[in-house]
Design an enzyme around this catalytic site. Structure first.
Site, PDB file in Angstrom:
ATOM      1  N   THR A 140      13.157   8.405  49.088  1.00 45.02           N
ATOM      2  CA  THR A 140      14.095   8.745  48.025  1.00 45.02           C
ATOM      3  C   THR A 140      13.693  10.032  47.310  1.00 45.02           C
ATOM      4  OG1 THR A 140      14.909   8.020  45.852  1.00 45.02           O
ATOM      5  CG2 THR A 140      12.740   7.233  46.506  1.00 45.02           C
ATOM      6  N   TYR A 176      10.336   2.516  40.908  1.00 46.00           N
ATOM      7  CA  TYR A 176      11.053   2.658  42.177  1.00 46.00           C
ATOM      8  C   TYR A 176      10.555   3.879  42.938  1.00 46.00           C
ATOM      9  CZ  TYR A 176      14.809   4.124  45.314  1.00 46.00           C
ATOM     10  OH  TYR A 176      15.516   4.568  46.402  1.00 46.00           O
TER      11      TYR A 176
END
Length: 330
Positions: A117, A141
């Site tokens: 990501t 995250y």
């Protein structure tokens, strides 16, 4: 030769399965269906319901199906949620990825593609952000994904194991043939939420933060069509099969749109006006992040076909209409 797709019943994973099958590949999907859907896995693929952290199950799948490559999507993906539940994210995204990688090394699987990501960059100092930019995630995250990238690099140095980590920017849209799309209830993806509001499935949309240092005060993101994204995975698979080295690539279009610009696009394409509510910032949201995508274009020959915000929005709305009709009929 079979490819194992973890999380293949989910949003991006189901598009990946379709792309692999369309290319004549044999596919087995491992998904615990916590956020994915059984119906999203085509009949031509084998679905195994289970957890990627279950090493005995993964071993049995690899041996039974002759798995030669893994494309790993399974994990948790909501940045603000990760701030509230950091241990859950480190367990689901990092610990379980380590378990999966261990089985891959043990059973001689040399090709591994990881869904990383842009959150690993945090608030980048330069826009567009390049793959060699400092890594400073601002959410658990992003940190959980970065830890997995580090494990991949260390594993590749120690074993006969090669990987490609693809750093996604904001994935949106749906299969142009309307075979699958973003279907998760209470999803947080901006274009998904705006499409639901445009079709009357939510009463309004919230904009989290209007005081960022951007042109209109709202967050700016690089939106990539999901079909272009899974084709980047196909290019990565070819790269590894051809003997290519382990690599990290950004997956984006190198242009950004603000939250308000995206909402205007959904209104324009849908022909629907709807309520927009302005709310305070959420934790873990960078102000702006846009990809430098020249590396993947040059090294893998990746050429996006759906590089247009209205096209992304139109496909998302078409899938949302499909879902609405399905729910209304049931």
């Amino acid at each position: 030769m079979t490819i194992l797709v973890t999380g293949g019943a989910g949003y991006i994973g189901s598009h990946m399965v379709l792309e692999l099958l369309d290319s004549g590949e044999n596919v087995v999907v491992l998904d615990n269906l916590s956020t994915g859907f059984r119906w999203a896995v085509p009949e031509l693929a084998t679905l195994v319901v289970g957890d990627i952290g279950d090493q005995e199950l993964v071993r049995s799948i690899v041996r039974k199906h002759g798995v030669k490559a893994i494309i790993h999507f399974a994990g948790s993906i909501v940045e603000p949620e990760s701030v509230v539940d950091p241990l859950g994210y480190y367990h689901n995204n990092t610990v379980k990825s380590r378990a999966l990688m261990e089985v891959a090394v043990e059973l001689g699987i040399e090709h591994f593609i990881f869904s990383s990501t842009a959150a690993v960059y945090g608030n980048p100092q330069e826009i567009p952000v390049r793959e060699d930019a400092p890594l400073a995630p601002v959410s658990p995250y992003g940190s959980s994904k970065l830890m997995t990238e580090i494990m991949l690099a260390d594993t590749a140095r120690a074993h006969n194991f090669r990987y490609v980590a693809l750093r996604y920017f904001n994935v949106a849209g749906a299969d142009p043939k309307e075979r699958t799309g973003q279907s998760t209830p209470n999803a947080t993806h901006l274009i998904k939420v705006a499409s639901e509001v445009a079709l009357g499935r939510r009463p309004y949309i919230e904009v989290f933060g209007t005081d960022y240092e951007t042109a209109d005060g709202t967050c700016v993101r690089d939106y990539i069509h999901v079909t272009d994204l899974v084709r980047a995975h196909m290019a990565a698979l070819r790269h590894l099969r051809d003997g290519g080295t382990s690599e990290i690539f950004n997956c984006g279009y190198s242009k950004g749109f603000s939250v308000l610009e995206v909402i205007d696009a959904v209104k324009r394409v849908s022909g629907s006006d709807f309520e927009v509510r302005l709310s305070p910032r959420r934790a873990g949201d960078p102000a702006a992040i846009v990809a430098a995508s020249d590396k993947i274009r040059v090294r893998l020959g990746w050429r996006p076909e759906f590089d247009d915000l209205d096209t992304i929005t139109r496909n998302a709305l078409a899938w949302e209409t499909h879902l609405k009709q399905f729910k209304d009929a049931s």
